[in-house]
Design an enzyme around this catalytic site. Structure first.
Site, PDB file in Angstrom:
ATOM      1  N   SER A 141       0.803  -1.226   0.000  1.00 58.03           N
ATOM      2  CA  SER A 141       0.000   0.000   0.000  1.00 58.03           C
ATOM      3  C   SER A 141       0.835   1.275   0.000  1.00 58.03           C
ATOM      4  O   SER A 141       0.402   2.314   0.482  1.00 58.03           O
ATOM      5  CB  SER A 141      -0.965   0.019   1.195  1.00 58.03           C
ATOM      6  OG  SER A 141      -1.972  -0.945   1.036  1.00 58.03           O
ATOM      7  N   TYR A 210      -6.780   4.409  -1.854  1.00 52.20           N
ATOM      8  CA  TYR A 210      -7.933   4.049  -1.035  1.00 52.20           C
ATOM      9  C   TYR A 210      -8.920   5.172  -0.737  1.00 52.20           C
ATOM     10  O   TYR A 210     -10.012   4.907  -0.245  1.00 52.20           O
ATOM     11  CB  TYR A 210      -7.453   3.432   0.286  1.00 52.20           C
ATOM     12  CG  TYR A 210      -6.567   2.233   0.052  1.00 52.20           C
ATOM     13  CD1 TYR A 210      -7.055   1.105  -0.611  1.00 52.20           C
ATOM     14  CD2 TYR A 210      -5.233   2.222   0.451  1.00 52.20           C
ATOM     15  CE1 TYR A 210      -6.247   0.012  -0.859  1.00 52.20           C
ATOM     16  CE2 TYR A 210      -4.423   1.130   0.212  1.00 52.20           C
ATOM     17  CZ  TYR A 210      -4.933   0.033  -0.444  1.00 52.20           C
ATOM     18  OH  TYR A 210      -4.136  -1.049  -0.687  1.00 52.20           O
ATOM     19  N   ARG A 249      -1.939  -9.339  -8.802  1.00 52.85           N
ATOM     20  CA  ARG A 249      -1.898  -8.121  -9.615  1.00 52.85           C
ATOM     21  C   ARG A 249      -0.455  -7.641  -9.709  1.00 52.85           C
ATOM     22  O   ARG A 249       0.218  -7.504  -8.686  1.00 52.85           O
ATOM     23  CB  ARG A 249      -2.746  -7.019  -8.972  1.00 52.85           C
ATOM     24  CG  ARG A 249      -3.085  -5.866  -9.919  1.00 52.85           C
ATOM     25  CD  ARG A 249      -3.635  -4.663  -9.178  1.00 52.85           C
ATOM     26  NE  ARG A 249      -2.580  -3.911  -8.542  1.00 52.85           N
ATOM     27  CZ  ARG A 249      -2.560  -3.567  -7.250  1.00 52.85           C
ATOM     28  NH1 ARG A 249      -3.538  -3.920  -6.447  1.00 52.85           N
ATOM     29  NH2 ARG A 249      -1.539  -2.888  -6.757  1.00 52.85           N
ATOM     30  N   ASP A 251       2.270  -4.687 -10.969  1.00 53.60           N
ATOM     31  CA  ASP A 251       2.354  -3.253 -11.248  1.00 53.60           C
ATOM     32  C   ASP A 251       3.559  -2.959 -12.134  1.00 53.60           C
ATOM     33  O   ASP A 251       4.633  -3.568 -11.968  1.00 53.60           O
ATOM     34  CB  ASP A 251       2.468  -2.464  -9.944  1.00 53.60           C
ATOM     35  CG  ASP A 251       1.240  -2.623  -9.056  1.00 53.60           C
ATOM     36  OD1 ASP A 251       0.143  -2.866  -9.607  1.00 53.60           O
ATOM     37  OD2 ASP A 251       1.366  -2.515  -7.823  1.00 53.60           O
ATOM     38  N   GLU A 268       6.372  -4.848  -9.056  1.00 53.42           N
ATOM     39  CA  GLU A 268       6.121  -5.829  -7.997  1.00 53.42           C
ATOM     40  C   GLU A 268       4.840  -6.594  -8.291  1.00 53.42           C
ATOM     41  O   GLU A 268       4.053  -6.206  -9.160  1.00 53.42           O
ATOM     42  CB  GLU A 268       6.014  -5.152  -6.627  1.00 53.42           C
ATOM     43  CG  GLU A 268       4.884  -4.144  -6.510  1.00 53.42           C
ATOM     44  CD  GLU A 268       4.885  -3.424  -5.163  1.00 53.42           C
ATOM     45  OE1 GLU A 268       5.848  -3.587  -4.385  1.00 53.42           O
ATOM     46  OE2 GLU A 268       3.926  -2.699  -4.893  1.00 53.42           O
ATOM     47  N   ASN A 270       1.424  -8.322  -6.333  1.00 50.84           N
ATOM     48  CA  ASN A 270       0.606  -8.283  -5.114  1.00 50.84           C
ATOM     49  C   ASN A 270      -0.231  -9.552  -5.074  1.00 50.84           C
ATOM     50  O   ASN A 270      -1.100  -9.757  -5.926  1.00 50.84           O
ATOM     51  CB  ASN A 270      -0.284  -7.036  -5.152  1.00 50.84           C
ATOM     52  CG  ASN A 270      -1.013  -6.785  -3.855  1.00 50.84           C
ATOM     53  OD1 ASN A 270      -1.296  -7.713  -3.092  1.00 50.84           O
ATOM     54  ND2 ASN A 270      -1.337  -5.537  -3.597  1.00 50.84           N
ATOM     55  N   GLY A 274      -6.189  -5.560  -3.173  1.00 55.54           N
ATOM     56  CA  GLY A 274      -7.310  -4.960  -2.458  1.00 55.54           C
ATOM     57  C   GLY A 274      -8.647  -5.300  -3.088  1.00 55.54           C
ATOM     58  O   GLY A 274      -8.753  -5.458  -4.309  1.00 55.54           O
TER      59      GLY A 274
END
Length: 307
Positions: A141, A210, A249, A251, A268, A270, A274
């Site tokens: 995050s 977020y 996911r 990036d 990276e 994930n 989220g």
């Protein structure tokens, strides 16, 4: 009767608020799909709570250390409770940015030059020629991410200060100019690519991720077909090289300042993306024809041990 699903959320990492939001959204949607759902705010006693509850599946909506670094996965393996997302090894590797980049590079995925150093070794001299980025090795995050701009006279002091709360090991990585792109993978299929355009922020930080209105998502990303396909291919390759399962996911940065082909760099992966109202994976999945309920149902039915 559909399965009894324990949705693990909350926890005690820096990403607790995000996890509570993800977990609540997932629990509500799974109930709407007809599953029997128990919501668990995962504390230090989560193992005994799950042992008593004996759910059919654990839906892992935890984020950050403990939830996506192989720890909770190991507990679930020990309890023989099928769970969503990636297993122990893939989760631990993906959470460690240095190890993840080694694997990606070995798989032929383009990455930016970087090194892992102790934050206390950063004194008055730059550890790398600016511009560069400093990231905690085991956080998500965008917590603790610091961008050091070209022309900056010395490294940011916050990294070696007592205010820093993200561990002593940090990654120093060449800053890659360009656009922020992300790609969701579901099973063995790369679903699509989205461009993230932060609104009023220098980069895709916590608020951009977020807070409603913190970023604009261009889905699908407006890039050339060959770049779009390249990112789909690289995201699936990263998912497979890391040994990920379920949904992930990846990036990327795409620098098209000098040519359309430009430079694509993987940042990276994930393993616990989220699942909040502003999250990327549900949006990409919806564009690919999977409703939120369908996506979560697939994840529950895909759950297993020995992942």
């Amino acid at each position: 009767m559909k399965k009894h699903v324990a949705v693990l959320m909350g926890g005690f990492s820096s990403e607790r608020p995000v996890s509570l939001s993800s977990g609540t959204a997932c629990a509500d949607a799974l109930e709407a799909e007809g599953y029997r759902v128990t919501r668990i705010d995962a504390g230090r006693d989560v193992g005994s709570v799950l042992a008593d509850l004996k759910p059919d599946v654990a839906f892992n909506a935890l984020h950050g250390p403990f939830g996506e670094d192989g720890t909770i996965q190991g507990i679930l393996e020990y309890l023989a409770i099928p769970y969503t997302h990636s297993g122990v090894l893939a989760s631990a590797l993906a959470m460690n940015k240095g190890q993840a980049k080694k694997i990606a590079k070995a798989a032929g995925i383009p990455v930016a030059e970087s090194k892992i150093i102790d934050r206390f070794s950063i004194g008055g001299e730059h550890p790398m020629k600016p511009p560069y980025v400093v990231k905690p090795v085991n956080e998500g995050s965008s917590f603790g991410v610091v961008i050091v701009k070209e022309g900056q006279s010395h490294p940011p002091q916050v990294i070696s200060s007592t205010e820093w709360k993200y561990g002593s090991a940090v990654m120093v990585e060449r800053y890659v100019h360009g656009r922020e792109l992300t790609c969701a993978v579901m099973g063995d299929v790369a679903l699509g690519v989205t461009e993230i355009i932060p609104t009023g922020h220098a980069f895709y930080d916590y608020d951009s991720k977020y807070v409603a209105g913190g970023s604009k998502h261009e889905c699908p990303a407006k890039v050339s077909p060959n770049i779009y396909q390249k990112i789909l291919t690289l995201a699936l390759k990263a998912h497979q090289a890391m040994g990920c399962r379920g949904v992930s996911r990846s990036d990327f940065r795409y620098d098209d300042r000098h040519s359309e082909n430009g430079e694509v760099v993987w940042l990276e992966i994930n393993t616990q993306p989220g699942m909040t109202p502003t999250s990327l994976v549900p949006e990409i999945a919806a564009h690919a024809g999977h409703s939120f309920g369908d996506l979560l149902s697939w994840m529950v039915e895909d759950a297993s041990c020995l992942r």
